[in-house]
Write an enzyme that holds these catalytic residues in place. Structure first.
Site, mmCIF file in Angstrom:
data_model
loop_
_atom_site.group_PDB
_atom_site.id
_atom_site.type_symbol
_atom_site.label_atom_id
_atom_site.label_comp_id
_atom_site.label_asym_id
_atom_site.label_seq_id
_atom_site.Cartn_x
_atom_site.Cartn_y
_atom_site.Cartn_z
ATOM 1 N N HIS A 207 34.486 52.098 26.944
ATOM 2 C CA HIS A 207 35.263 50.862 26.723
ATOM 3 C C HIS A 207 35.014 50.346 25.305
ATOM 4 O O HIS A 207 33.886 50.390 24.815
ATOM 5 C CB HIS A 207 34.815 49.814 27.749
ATOM 6 C CG HIS A 207 35.660 48.584 27.771
ATOM 7 N ND1 HIS A 207 35.532 47.583 26.836
ATOM 8 C CD2 HIS A 207 36.659 48.204 28.603
ATOM 9 C CE1 HIS A 207 36.419 46.630 27.116
ATOM 10 N NE2 HIS A 207 37.113 46.977 28.167
ATOM 11 N N CYS A 245 41.437 49.711 26.036
ATOM 12 C CA CYS A 245 41.639 48.351 26.505
ATOM 13 C C CYS A 245 42.531 47.685 25.470
ATOM 14 O O CYS A 245 42.100 47.434 24.334
ATOM 15 C CB CYS A 245 40.293 47.636 26.644
ATOM 16 S SG CYS A 245 40.470 45.895 27.047
ATOM 17 N N HIS A 274 43.141 49.725 30.272
ATOM 18 C CA HIS A 274 43.125 48.314 30.659
ATOM 19 C C HIS A 274 44.293 47.668 29.934
ATOM 20 O O HIS A 274 44.308 47.647 28.700
ATOM 21 C CB HIS A 274 41.850 47.611 30.173
ATOM 22 C CG HIS A 274 40.612 48.017 30.913
ATOM 23 N ND1 HIS A 274 39.373 47.507 30.600
ATOM 24 C CD2 HIS A 274 40.427 48.848 31.965
ATOM 25 C CE1 HIS A 274 38.471 48.022 31.433
ATOM 26 N NE2 HIS A 274 39.080 48.835 32.256
ATOM 27 N N ASP A 320 44.395 43.667 33.193
ATOM 28 C CA ASP A 320 43.089 43.143 32.805
ATOM 29 C C ASP A 320 43.103 41.630 32.965
ATOM 30 O O ASP A 320 43.945 41.086 33.677
ATOM 31 C CB ASP A 320 42.782 43.603 31.374
ATOM 32 C CG ASP A 320 41.291 43.689 31.101
ATOM 33 O OD1 ASP A 320 40.499 43.388 31.993
ATOM 34 O OD2 ASP A 320 40.937 44.047 29.980
ATOM 35 N N HIS A 321 42.197 40.971 32.299
ATOM 36 C CA HIS A 321 42.022 39.530 32.478
ATOM 37 C C HIS A 321 43.356 38.794 32.632
ATOM 38 O O HIS A 321 44.281 39.011 31.862
ATOM 39 C CB HIS A 321 41.323 38.909 31.264
ATOM 40 C CG HIS A 321 40.046 39.613 30.940
ATOM 41 N ND1 HIS A 321 39.422 39.458 29.742
ATOM 42 C CD2 HIS A 321 39.287 40.464 31.661
ATOM 43 C CE1 HIS A 321 38.316 40.194 29.736
ATOM 44 N NE2 HIS A 321 38.218 40.817 30.892
ATOM 45 N N TYR A 334 39.296 37.334 36.352
ATOM 46 C CA TYR A 334 39.562 38.264 37.454
ATOM 47 C C TYR A 334 40.067 37.583 38.729
ATOM 48 O O TYR A 334 39.637 37.894 39.834
ATOM 49 C CB TYR A 334 38.316 39.109 37.729
ATOM 50 C CG TYR A 334 38.075 40.110 36.624
ATOM 51 C CD1 TYR A 334 38.793 41.294 36.579
ATOM 52 C CD2 TYR A 334 37.168 39.852 35.593
ATOM 53 C CE1 TYR A 334 38.611 42.211 35.556
ATOM 54 C CE2 TYR A 334 36.970 40.759 34.565
ATOM 55 C CZ TYR A 334 37.699 41.947 34.559
ATOM 56 O OH TYR A 334 37.517 42.850 33.541
HETATM 57 C C1 DNO Z 1 35.563 42.881 30.764
HETATM 58 C C2 DNO Z 1 35.469 44.313 31.002
HETATM 59 C C3 DNO Z 1 34.199 44.890 30.442
HETATM 60 C C4 DNO Z 1 34.070 46.340 30.834
HETATM 61 C C5 DNO Z 1 32.826 46.986 30.318
HETATM 62 C C6 DNO Z 1 32.882 48.457 30.552
HETATM 63 O O1 DNO Z 1 36.295 42.211 31.412
HETATM 64 O O2 DNO Z 1 36.583 44.971 30.528
HETATM 65 O O3 DNO Z 1 33.125 44.173 30.933
HETATM 66 O O4 DNO Z 1 34.040 46.435 32.217
HETATM 67 O O5 DNO Z 1 32.626 46.741 28.984
HETATM 68 O O6 DNO Z 1 31.601 48.953 30.578
#
Ligand code: DNO
Length: 360
Positions: A207, A245, A274, A320-321, A334
């Site tokens: 990531h 991401c 992501h 994602d978020h 989340y």
């Molecule tokens: C945040 C996530 C990160 C991700 C880690 C992967 O929301 O995208 O915390 O899970 O960095 O190891």
């Protein structure tokens, strides 16, 4: 999209149920983890089996783990790293036995992702997370003091008080670790684990650093395409891959996210995506997160999905978020609703891309 997933924090910590997830149209995968195994220890088979059964009983699949975290001793390069690496290899084998195909991880020193506000209020009354550089101290001592006093000056998602207590010791341990050293330590780790991944058919998906810039003087080694090429070259194998991401990379306006997708999905080095949007607040790179739609943020989500489509992406993807909307206040970033809306939108873009293709 066939492998659309949803991150889930497990029955104890997540107010969202597996049934909630099952009811989001077009969602087949749960992106899960064991949250009670201390970093560095082997993930026991019984616990993996239990999680898998729970997910499958709900009619969903568990093929992606986010994250198996890397012990700081590995990143710092201490002699104790060899034992932690052996444990990591055993965890890979155990996960493979239960059908796991992708492991998401990061190589960020001390902190995972960082924000300065977990409840930044938007014009429509919803809230989400923000990062404003001026609100961050330059001096690590300030973070240590502020977290120790509980003055809530900093937002460290995922940091329990016990781990916070180790921050001071960790800053000290990293004092001689610059980018070159961190890369060297990462190569050592990859050289050791990738053969196990090849044997077990489990792909590693690193990531990006979030935000993608050095913080508190700590080195960051996955900030842009150039960093990705350097990581790729450390150990040539499709099992040494990336999580792209879009939000993390997009937090640097110089990063062309669709171009990064075209390059790395194009050469089959990015098994996990992501997908999220962010909105810049000024020209200093401060940003807040936003709904997934292009019109709500600074990233062009159509171009992102098109890049995935053009490169025949068939890996795993998750929204994602999201924002907190409709009165929800769950795990920051989340919640259920905005991520479910994100899935509907991403799947809608994908369907349109598929059909346009057929009519070409
Ligand atoms: C945040 C996530 C990160 C991700 C880690 C992967 O929301 O995208 O915390 O899970 O960095 O190891």
């Amino acid at each position: 999209m066939k492998n659309m997933g949803f991150r889930w924090y497990g029955p104890k910590d997540d107010p969202i149920t597996l049934q909630n997830i099952r009811q989001i149209p077009g969602t087949t995968q749960v992106v899960g983890a064991l949250f009670d195994v201390p970093v560095g220890e082997v993930w026991p088979k019984e616990k993996i089996a239990e999680l898998k059964k729970e997910v499958e009983d709900a009619g969903l699949k568990l093929e992606v783990i986010e994250s198996v975290n890397i012990h700081d001793d590995i990143k710092i390069g201490l002699p104790s790293r060899d034992q932690y690496i052996e444990n990591y290899k055993q965890t890979i084998r155990n996960l493979a036995e239960y059908g796991i195909k992708v492991i998401c991880y990061n190589f960020m020193p001390i902190f995972d992702w960082l924000r300065t506000d977990l409840h930044y209020v938007l014009e429509d009354g919803s809230n989400d997370m923000a990062f404003e550089a001026d609100k961050l101290a330059d001096d690590p001592q300030e973070i240590i003091d502020s977290t120790r006093n509980g003055s809530n000056g900093y937002t460290l998602p995922g940091w329990e008080p016990e781990r916070l207590a180790t921050i001071e010791r960790l800053f000290h341990a990293y004092k001689d670790v610059d980018e070159a050293k961190l890369r060297e330590n990462m190569k050592y780790f990859l050289d050791a684990i990738i053969p196990t991944c090849e044997e077990c058919d489990v792909r590693m998906a690193m990531h990006p650093d979030d935000p993608p810039r050095p913080l508190f003087g700590l080195p960051r080694i996955y900030k842009n395409a150039e960093d990705m090429r350097a990581i790729e070259a450390m150990h040539e194998s499709k099992y040494n891959g990336f999580t792209i991401c879009t939000g993390s990379l997009g937090e640097n306006p110089k990063n062309d996210v669709p171009a990064i997708i075209r390059e790395f999905v194009g050469k089959d080095r990015a098994p996990f995506i992501h997908a999220r949007n962010i909105k810049f607040m000024n020209d200093k790179g401060d940003f807040h997160e936003s709904a997934h739609l292009s019109e709500c943020g600074s990233l062009d989500m159509y171009e992102i999905m098109k890049a995935l489509h053009d490169t025949n992406f068939d890996g795993y993807i998750r929204p994602d978020h999201g924002r907190n909307i409709w009165g929800e206040d769950g795990v920051p970033g989340y919640g259920l609703y905005d991520r479910a809306l994100g899935i509907a939108y991403l799947n809608g873009l994908w369907e349109a891309l598929e059909k346009m293709n057929i009519n070409d």
